[in-house]
Design a protein around this motif. Structure first.
Motif, PDB file in Angstrom:
ATOM      1  N   PHE A   1     -13.925 108.178   8.695  1.00 11.71           N
ATOM      2  CA  PHE A   1     -15.217 108.839   8.475  1.00 11.71           C
ATOM      3  C   PHE A   1     -15.881 109.131   9.815  1.00 11.71           C
ATOM      4  CE2 PHE A   1     -19.862 108.373   7.448  1.00 11.71           C
ATOM      5  CZ  PHE A   1     -19.985 109.531   6.700  1.00 11.71           C
ATOM      6  N   ILE A   2     -15.846 108.166  10.719  1.00 10.17           N
ATOM      7  CA  ILE A   2     -16.413 108.345  12.057  1.00 10.17           C
ATOM      8  C   ILE A   2     -15.636 109.406  12.829  1.00 10.17           C
ATOM      9  CG2 ILE A   2     -16.724 107.199  14.298  1.00 10.17           C
ATOM     10  CD1 ILE A   2     -17.284 104.598  12.691  1.00 10.17           C
ATOM     11  N   GLU A   3     -14.311 109.393  12.682  1.00 13.63           N
ATOM     12  CA  GLU A   3     -13.466 110.281  13.484  1.00 13.63           C
ATOM     13  C   GLU A   3     -13.608 111.749  13.092  1.00 13.63           C
ATOM     14  OE1 GLU A   3      -9.389 109.648  15.867  1.00 13.63           O
ATOM     15  OE2 GLU A   3      -9.336 109.080  13.756  1.00 13.63           O
ATOM     16  N   HIS A   4     -14.229 112.037  11.971  1.00 17.01           N
ATOM     17  CA  HIS A   4     -14.547 113.423  11.634  1.00 17.01           C
ATOM     18  C   HIS A   4     -15.523 114.008  12.652  1.00 17.01           C
ATOM     19  CE1 HIS A   4     -12.432 114.151   7.925  1.00 17.01           C
ATOM     20  NE2 HIS A   4     -12.913 113.072   7.348  1.00 17.01           N
ATOM     21  N   HIS A   5     -16.258 113.139  13.337  1.00 13.37           N
ATOM     22  CA  HIS A   5     -17.291 113.593  14.261  1.00 13.37           C
ATOM     23  C   HIS A   5     -17.072 113.138  15.699  1.00 13.37           C
ATOM     24  CE1 HIS A   5     -19.647 114.859  10.782  1.00 13.37           C
ATOM     25  NE2 HIS A   5     -19.249 113.730  10.222  1.00 13.37           N
ATOM     26  N   LYS A   6     -16.166 112.189  15.894  1.00  6.27           N
ATOM     27  CA  LYS A   6     -15.895 111.680  17.238  1.00  6.27           C
ATOM     28  C   LYS A   6     -14.454 111.201  17.291  1.00  6.27           C
ATOM     29  CE  LYS A   6     -17.765 110.464  21.265  1.00  6.27           C
ATOM     30  NZ  LYS A   6     -18.504 111.411  22.116  1.00  6.27           N
ATOM     31  N   GLU A   7     -13.630 111.869  18.080  1.00  2.00           N
ATOM     32  CA  GLU A   7     -12.233 111.462  18.188  1.00  2.00           C
ATOM     33  C   GLU A   7     -12.138 110.064  18.790  1.00  2.00           C
ATOM     34  OE1 GLU A   7      -7.949 113.012  20.026  1.00  2.00           O
ATOM     35  OE2 GLU A   7      -9.839 113.988  20.610  1.00  2.00           O
ATOM     36  N   ILE A   8     -11.375 109.209  18.152  1.00  2.09           N
ATOM     37  CA  ILE A   8     -11.230 107.832  18.629  1.00  2.09           C
ATOM     38  C   ILE A   8     -10.080 107.790  19.630  1.00  2.09           C
ATOM     39  CG2 ILE A   8     -10.946 105.419  17.968  1.00  2.09           C
ATOM     40  CD1 ILE A   8     -13.435 106.839  16.790  1.00  2.09           C
TER      41      ILE A   8
ATOM     42  N   ILE B   1     -22.575 108.998  18.721  1.00  3.18           N
ATOM     43  CA  ILE B   1     -22.953 108.995  17.309  1.00  3.18           C
ATOM     44  C   ILE B   1     -23.219 107.566  16.841  1.00  3.18           C
ATOM     45  CG2 ILE B   1     -21.678 111.104  16.753  1.00  3.18           C
ATOM     46  CD1 ILE B   1     -19.530 109.328  15.451  1.00  3.18           C
ATOM     47  N   ILE B   2     -24.005 107.467  15.786  1.00  2.68           N
ATOM     48  CA  ILE B   2     -24.293 106.190  15.141  1.00  2.68           C
ATOM     49  C   ILE B   2     -23.723 106.238  13.726  1.00  2.68           C
ATOM     50  CG2 ILE B   2     -26.090 104.582  14.369  1.00  2.68           C
ATOM     51  CD1 ILE B   2     -27.963 105.924  16.428  1.00  2.68           C
TER      52      ILE B   2
ATOM     53  N   THR C   1     -30.635 112.977  13.906  1.00  4.60           N
ATOM     54  CA  THR C   1     -30.117 114.008  13.016  1.00  4.60           C
ATOM     55  C   THR C   1     -28.973 113.435  12.195  1.00  4.60           C
ATOM     56  OG1 THR C   1     -30.687 115.789  14.557  1.00  4.60           O
ATOM     57  CG2 THR C   1     -29.022 116.278  12.893  1.00  4.60           C
ATOM     58  N   GLN C   2     -29.005 113.670  10.897  1.00  2.00           N
ATOM     59  CA  GLN C   2     -27.928 113.200  10.043  1.00  2.00           C
ATOM     60  C   GLN C   2     -26.850 114.278   9.968  1.00  2.00           C
ATOM     61  OE1 GLN C   2     -28.732 112.315   5.779  1.00  2.00           O
ATOM     62  NE2 GLN C   2     -27.718 110.385   6.222  1.00  2.00           N
ATOM     63  N   LEU C   3     -25.658 113.919  10.445  1.00  2.00           N
ATOM     64  CA  LEU C   3     -24.541 114.854  10.467  1.00  2.00           C
ATOM     65  C   LEU C   3     -23.727 114.823   9.182  1.00  2.00           C
ATOM     66  CD1 LEU C   3     -23.144 114.226  14.079  1.00  2.00           C
ATOM     67  CD2 LEU C   3     -24.809 115.948  13.335  1.00  2.00           C
TER      68      LEU C   3
ATOM     69  N   LEU D   1     -25.104 109.655  12.340  1.00  2.00           N
ATOM     70  CA  LEU D   1     -26.310 110.153  12.999  1.00  2.00           C
ATOM     71  C   LEU D   1     -26.019 110.486  14.457  1.00  2.00           C
ATOM     72  CD1 LEU D   1     -28.682 107.261  11.822  1.00  2.00           C
ATOM     73  CD2 LEU D   1     -28.233 109.404  10.599  1.00  2.00           C
ATOM     74  N   ASN D   2     -26.811 111.432  15.009  1.00  2.00           N
ATOM     75  CA  ASN D   2     -26.786 111.633  16.457  1.00  2.00           C
ATOM     76  C   ASN D   2     -28.155 112.082  16.928  1.00  2.00           C
ATOM     77  OD1 ASN D   2     -27.017 114.378  15.988  1.00  2.00           O
ATOM     78  ND2 ASN D   2     -25.127 114.948  17.027  1.00  2.00           N
ATOM     79  N   THR D   3     -28.266 112.393  18.207  1.00  2.00           N
ATOM     80  CA  THR D   3     -29.568 112.685  18.805  1.00  2.00           C
ATOM     81  C   THR D   3     -29.787 114.174  19.041  1.00  2.00           C
ATOM     82  OG1 THR D   3     -28.639 112.325  21.018  1.00  2.00           O
ATOM     83  CG2 THR D   3     -29.713 110.446  19.956  1.00  2.00           C
ATOM     84  N   ARG D   4     -28.995 115.023  18.424  1.00  2.00           N
ATOM     85  CA  ARG D   4     -29.212 116.455  18.594  1.00  2.00           C
ATOM     86  C   ARG D   4     -30.562 116.838  18.027  1.00  2.00           C
ATOM     87  NH1 ARG D   4     -23.327 118.280  16.248  1.00  2.00           N
ATOM     88  NH2 ARG D   4     -22.062 117.302  17.877  1.00  2.00           N
TER      89      ARG D   4
END
Length: 261
Positions: A26-33, A131-132, A209-211, A255-258
């Motif tokens: 789920f996290i890796e959809h937004h940040k490559e691990i 991201i959070i 911001t909720q991504l 979440l992120n800070t965009r």
């Protein structure tokens, strides 16, 4: 109380398994691990959630107020020949000189009164492109009161009893013979209760911001714990405020800070 709540190595392995299969993708959809990512888990416990990230070569840090859990984390990571940095500190008093690419807050926010302050701290610890990940059981779900921690087969198996009025709930726990320490913990959880709507308001208030989000009718944890296949909440229920709290046993958010539009 279920066996996994006393067998912490089992609990560690279950968390690692669930994280590997559900949280991490789920996290890796937004940040490559990738190796060398800097990852922080707030309220890490024995750090089962950080195990899959450490195995991928990430730099992991866990912070928890419990010295027992931190010692377990050190032991379990050592047994698996994994690297990690573990801090026995209060996140509200901790000082970090570094920023993080990913911050994990899983099954923690529902135990914290100062939720807005917690999210603000996480926001300030993020790298600019970080991201959070936040996951928690909504308050109205069948076991949102964490009554499964009770050393009583009846109470630990009864759904929705945490929704009783505070006085009635306390009297019931006392009549059943639940020890005072556990009652105090359960009442604190009742005070800290978190609904999906409350969480969404806090996200906006701290300018995050909720991504992405996902609602689980059957919590991914239940696969390793009970052999149940995780299922997402029907869109009809997840779209209805308040009611979705009853039909969601675990809620995930990225979440992120965009800047928001």
């Amino acid at each position: 109380m279920q066996k996994r709540h006393t067998n912490r190595k089992q609990y560690f392995k279950e968390l690692a398994q669930t994280c590997e299969k559900y949280f991490l993708p789920f996290i890796e959809h937004h940040k490559e691990i990738v190796p060398e990512l800097n990852i922080l888990e707030i309220g890490c416990g024995e750090c089962g959630n950080l195990q899959p990230f450490s195995k991928r070569g990430c730099k992991v840090t866990g912070i928890d107020i419990s010295d027992v859990r931190i010692e377990e984390a050190k032991q379990f990571f050592q047994e698996e020949d994994l690297q990690g940095n573990f801090l026995c500190q209060d996140i509200f008093a901790a000082n970090f000189e570094e920023k993080f690419d990913i911050i994990i807050i899983h099954d923690v926010i529902e135990h914290v009164l100062a939720k807005k302050r917690l999210l603000t701290i996480a926001k300030n610890l993020l790298n600019s492109n970080g991201i959070i990940y936040v996951g928690f059981p909504p308050w109205q779900m069948p076991f949102g009161g964490h009554q499964q921690i009770c050393h009583n087969k009846i109470i630990s198996s009864l759904p929705f009893i945490h929704l009783l009025p505070e006085k009635a709930y306390r009297v019931l726990l006392e009549k059943i013979g639940i020890n005072q320490r556990t009652i105090t913990e359960l009442m604190e959880i009742k005070d800290c209760k978190t609904t999906i709507e409350h969480f969404k308001r806090l996200v906006k208030e701290v300018n995050l911001t909720q991504l992405n989000e996902v609602y689980y009718f059957i919590n991914p944890h239940y696969e390793s714990k009970f052999g149940l296949t995780p299922r997402k909440t029907f869109s009809l229920f997840s779209a209805i405020p308040v009611w979705r709290n009853f039909f969601t046993t675990s809620y995930f958010s990225i979440l992120n800070t965009r800047n928001q539009d």
